[in-house]
Design a protein around this motif. Sequence first.
Motif, mmCIF file in Angstrom:
data_model
loop_
_atom_site.group_PDB
_atom_site.id
_atom_site.type_symbol
_atom_site.label_atom_id
_atom_site.label_comp_id
_atom_site.label_asym_id
_atom_site.label_seq_id
_atom_site.Cartn_x
_atom_site.Cartn_y
_atom_site.Cartn_z
ATOM 1 N N ARG A 1 0.806 -1.208 0.000
ATOM 2 C CA ARG A 1 0.000 0.000 0.000
ATOM 3 C C ARG A 1 0.843 1.263 0.000
ATOM 4 N N SER B 1 1.225 -7.244 -1.812
ATOM 5 C CA SER B 1 0.505 -7.569 -0.580
ATOM 6 C C SER B 1 -0.978 -7.703 -0.928
ATOM 7 N N ARG B 2 -1.711 -8.272 -0.014
ATOM 8 C CA ARG B 2 -3.141 -8.445 -0.268
ATOM 9 C C ARG B 2 -3.865 -7.104 -0.382
ATOM 10 N N GLN C 1 -0.296 -12.059 -5.574
ATOM 11 C CA GLN C 1 -0.395 -11.906 -4.118
ATOM 12 C C GLN C 1 0.461 -12.918 -3.362
ATOM 13 N N ILE C 2 1.255 -12.386 -2.431
ATOM 14 C CA ILE C 2 2.110 -13.225 -1.601
ATOM 15 C C ILE C 2 1.512 -13.263 -0.204
ATOM 16 N N SER D 1 -3.185 -15.951 2.136
ATOM 17 C CA SER D 1 -4.229 -16.292 1.180
ATOM 18 C C SER D 1 -3.747 -16.103 -0.247
ATOM 19 N N SER E 1 4.014 -3.393 5.092
ATOM 20 C CA SER E 1 4.245 -3.268 6.531
ATOM 21 C C SER E 1 4.791 -4.555 7.146
ATOM 22 N N GLN F 1 0.211 -12.135 8.047
ATOM 23 C CA GLN F 1 -0.322 -12.886 6.905
ATOM 24 C C GLN F 1 0.541 -12.715 5.662
ATOM 25 N N HIS F 2 1.200 -11.586 5.553
ATOM 26 C CA HIS F 2 2.106 -11.395 4.413
ATOM 27 C C HIS F 2 3.401 -12.186 4.643
ATOM 28 N N ASN G 1 10.781 0.980 3.627
ATOM 29 C CA ASN G 1 9.541 1.420 4.268
ATOM 30 C C ASN G 1 9.837 2.696 5.030
ATOM 31 N N ASP H 1 11.522 6.882 1.870
ATOM 32 C CA ASP H 1 10.403 6.937 0.935
ATOM 33 C C ASP H 1 10.753 6.136 -0.316
HETATM 34 C C1 LIG Z 1 -7.423 -14.166 6.660
HETATM 35 C C2 LIG Z 1 -6.456 -13.144 6.165
HETATM 36 C C3 LIG Z 1 -5.611 -13.478 5.109
HETATM 37 C C4 LIG Z 1 -4.689 -12.545 4.643
HETATM 38 N N1 LIG Z 1 -3.856 -12.924 3.630
HETATM 39 C C5 LIG Z 1 -2.912 -12.056 3.211
HETATM 40 C C6 LIG Z 1 -1.999 -12.426 2.191
HETATM 41 O O1 LIG Z 1 -2.048 -13.533 1.618
HETATM 42 N N2 LIG Z 1 -1.068 -11.523 1.809
HETATM 43 C C7 LIG Z 1 -0.973 -10.285 2.374
HETATM 44 O O2 LIG Z 1 -0.090 -9.506 1.976
HETATM 45 N N3 LIG Z 1 -1.831 -9.908 3.318
HETATM 46 C C8 LIG Z 1 -2.806 -10.750 3.740
HETATM 47 N N4 LIG Z 1 -3.699 -10.325 4.693
HETATM 48 C C9 LIG Z 1 -3.742 -8.879 5.041
HETATM 49 C C10 LIG Z 1 -2.670 -8.421 6.013
HETATM 50 O O3 LIG Z 1 -3.166 -8.569 7.328
HETATM 51 C C11 LIG Z 1 -2.346 -6.915 5.783
HETATM 52 O O4 LIG Z 1 -3.550 -6.182 5.860
HETATM 53 C C12 LIG Z 1 -1.680 -6.596 4.453
HETATM 54 O O5 LIG Z 1 -0.595 -7.474 4.223
HETATM 55 C C13 LIG Z 1 -1.200 -5.181 4.454
HETATM 56 O O6 LIG Z 1 -0.674 -4.824 3.192
HETATM 57 P P1 LIG Z 1 0.408 -3.676 3.054
HETATM 58 O O7 LIG Z 1 1.622 -4.051 3.821
HETATM 59 O O8 LIG Z 1 0.570 -3.409 1.606
HETATM 60 O O9 LIG Z 1 -0.342 -2.413 3.659
HETATM 61 P P2 LIG Z 1 -0.103 -1.620 5.037
HETATM 62 O O10 LIG Z 1 -0.158 -2.517 6.199
HETATM 63 O O11 LIG Z 1 -1.034 -0.474 4.999
HETATM 64 O O12 LIG Z 1 1.384 -1.132 4.919
HETATM 65 C C14 LIG Z 1 1.831 -0.139 4.054
HETATM 66 C C15 LIG Z 1 3.245 0.206 4.454
HETATM 67 O O13 LIG Z 1 3.793 1.097 3.522
HETATM 68 C C16 LIG Z 1 4.601 2.059 4.221
HETATM 69 N N5 LIG Z 1 4.673 3.263 3.367
HETATM 70 C C17 LIG Z 1 3.688 4.161 3.107
HETATM 71 N N6 LIG Z 1 4.131 5.097 2.247
HETATM 72 C C18 LIG Z 1 5.412 4.804 1.962
HETATM 73 C C19 LIG Z 1 6.397 5.389 1.127
HETATM 74 N N7 LIG Z 1 6.151 6.479 0.382
HETATM 75 N N8 LIG Z 1 7.621 4.800 1.076
HETATM 76 C C20 LIG Z 1 7.886 3.703 1.797
HETATM 77 N N9 LIG Z 1 6.992 3.100 2.596
HETATM 78 C C21 LIG Z 1 5.763 3.627 2.676
HETATM 79 C C22 LIG Z 1 3.900 2.260 5.522
HETATM 80 O O14 LIG Z 1 4.823 2.699 6.503
HETATM 81 C C23 LIG Z 1 3.359 0.875 5.833
HETATM 82 O O15 LIG Z 1 4.263 0.120 6.625
HETATM 83 C C24 LIG Z 1 -4.630 -11.239 5.186
HETATM 84 C C25 LIG Z 1 -5.481 -10.913 6.225
HETATM 85 C C26 LIG Z 1 -6.387 -11.831 6.731
HETATM 86 C C27 LIG Z 1 -7.282 -11.449 7.869
#
Ligand SMILES: Cc1cc2nc3c(=O)[nH]c(=O)nc-3n(C[C@H](O)[C@H](O)[C@H](O)COP(=O)(O)OP(=O)(O)OC[C@H]3O[C@@H](n4cnc5c(N)ncnc54)[C@H](O)[C@@H]3O)c2cc1C
Lengths: 338, 265
Positions: free
Chosen positions: A218, A243-244, A257-258, A261, A276, A280-281, A295, A313
């Motif tokens: 994200r 990420s999911r 997706q890694i 799930s 992050s 789950q990731h 990050n 960033d």
């Molecule tokens: C049953 C279940 C199954 C799931 N299965 C999976 C799965 O298979 N895979 C998976 O990935 N997730 C899965 N999830 C979801 C998981 O819990 C997280 O919600 C998800 O991984 C978060 O994705 P993210 O890291 O992209 O987003 P976020 O958690 O929002 O993290 C975004 C990160 O980006 C950083 N960031 C923001 N802007 C910048 C920038 N400009 N430069 C550098 N860094 C920045 C932030 O500091 C933050 O750490 C599952 C959840 C459940 C409940």
Amino acid sequence: MGEVWTLAEYRHEKLSTVSFELLNRGKSLSQKLNVPLASVILGSNIKKEDVQELIERGADKVYVVDDKNFKNFLVEPYANVLMELLNEYKPDIFIAAATTTGRTLMPYVAVRIKTGLTADCTVLEIEEGTGNLLQTRPAIGGNILATIKTPNTRPQMATVRPHSMKPSLPDRNRKGEVIYKNYDESLFKAKSKYLRFIKDESQQVTVQDAKVIVAGGRGLGKEENFKIIGELAELLGGAVGASRDVVDRGWITYPHQIGLSGKTVSPALYIAAGISGAVQHIAGMQTSENIIAVNKDPDAQIFHLANLGIVGDLNEVLPLLIKRIKEYKAKEASKNVQ
Amino acid sequence: MKIIVPIKQVPETSNVKMNPETGTMVREGVESIINPLDLYAIETAIKLKEKFGGKVTVISMGPEKALEAIKEAIAMGCDDGVLLSDRKFAGSDTWATSYVIANGIKGMGDFDLVICGERATDGDTAQVGPGIASFLDLPLSTFTSEILTLGDGRIRVKRLVEGGYEELEMTLPAALTVVKEISDPRLPTLRGKLKAKKMEIPVLGPQNIDVKEENLGLNGSPTRVVKIFTPKVTREGEKIFVKDEKTLNEAVDKIMDFLIKKEFI
Ligand SMILES: Cc1cc2nc3c(=O)[nH]c(=O)nc-3n(C[C@H](O)[C@H](O)[C@H](O)COP(=O)(O)OP(=O)(O)OC[C@H]3O[C@@H](n4cnc5c(N)ncnc54)[C@H](O)[C@@H]3O)c2cc1C
Ligand SMILES: Nc1ncnc2c1ncn2[C@@H]1O[C@H](COP(=O)(O)O)[C@@H](O)[C@H]1O
């Protein structure tokens, strides 16, 4: 004691490199047990060079079933024929790759011949004294490792994670035995029919096969930024992961997706940008050999796993990195010309 | 259309804690949930029922507590459920689990589809779905990402494989394991919850289904767990802070050194 067998995967009329990774693993087991190492290859129009390649890369024997019905993978006929082979030659150990094929065929067969099967192993060893296969695998999203054995039934079956071992190298002088087998038409009957393969162009390099994965989360901020991830992945000859969260947002499709799930991967290098590191990731990538994380949050969970963590960033770090890799490559290329 | 969905109750592992001394999972205070990947199987089955009519039955093997999972599935829209539960089933590996569930399904009469989740998040093997299909001698599509057509005793599906998708056609009855891409699970409804609460779920043991004693539990399992331990994730974990132009360049230098040293470029 029976032989050690590996399943050589023949897909789209090509031998896949996981076949050589399995030979590398199989070799250490067969040497320890002092038995022959054999590969089984099921396919259609199997090229002689491919069979020879299995021998050059370590197989003492190759069992070949070349049949027009094996043009594409269908679990029922593959299982029927494999059971015939296993019942006739009674190998002691039989390993396949944890690919979509291995993960489908192996449990279907293990159930029928009533033997143990251990999924997704990362370590295979021989137990001193008993000669049993000790199979170690991650479970509960990689939070634990379990060592499992199959003491009383044979063969001892396991699927092995792709990339958990290097492919064996060829020795062009190696000799081996090739055994061609033919089976009755009735074994190829199936209640399923293969219709077609649809290539996913966005998976030029698939995350399961990739040595390098560059994954975005994200933190990318917007869909267009996946271009940066794609460009970096391409420069490193790798695949794009995600990420999911970003898959759910529709920034990229589900095959990328890694995680829990999504896909479980163990590449040689995993670069996580704007992810992050939710459990789950992490469940899907923590067995990667090397991890680099970018990050902007110094407390992001992903840093606990990273060999190299950049707190910054990604919009600044990645473009500069891409520029530097290009410069480096150009310099190396000009060196080679001189 | 009669559809059977095997579901497993698993510990909610998103904040799993490990006991560092024993290397085992701390189970106290850990909530039990339906295996998250089984929700996609449940949703797929309910959608098919809504389109083609029929009935969705969930089946689970596990302790009495797994009744909660069955009730939750009913609250989502499944019609009924069966729990296979007995001390003799305890300690089953994937072979013995597939055996009991397959025979539980056999005892339920004719059906058209068995739809499993891709894998359970605790055991993580993805073997029980194909195992059930094998015991029941069903055609099987694993990693199914879409149902294309259903009718005339046939089903056409798309499955996710390395580098793309494959389309298969199978005669019914057939078995599927499904991936997340196939559906978007709904939440239980209030009405569903009330219905589930009132419903009596049959609990079956070895005496109620056609199984051989020697194939059950630990005795019936070909595999043995020798040991369980916590992986050592040892990463040097160097962290570099980017604060300005200079530190940005240093950070990228570090990445370049890393990539070159490890021969990634
Ligand atoms: C049953 C279940 C199954 C799931 N299965 C999976 C799965 O298979 N895979 C998976 O990935 N997730 C899965 N999830 C979801 C998981 O819990 C997280 O919600 C998800 O991984 C978060 O994705 P993210 O890291 O992209 O987003 P976020 O958690 O929002 O993290 C975004 C990160 O980006 C950083 N960031 C923001 N802007 C910048 C920038 N400009 N430069 C550098 N860094 C920045 C932030 O500091 C933050 O750490 C599952 C959840 C459940 C409940
Ligand atoms: N004890 C169980 N009871 C019912 N279904 C199960 C059970 N264990 C596994 N399954 C089904 O098999 C799938 C794969 O599980 P596993 O092989 O344990 O990863 C799950 O998603 C469920 O659909």
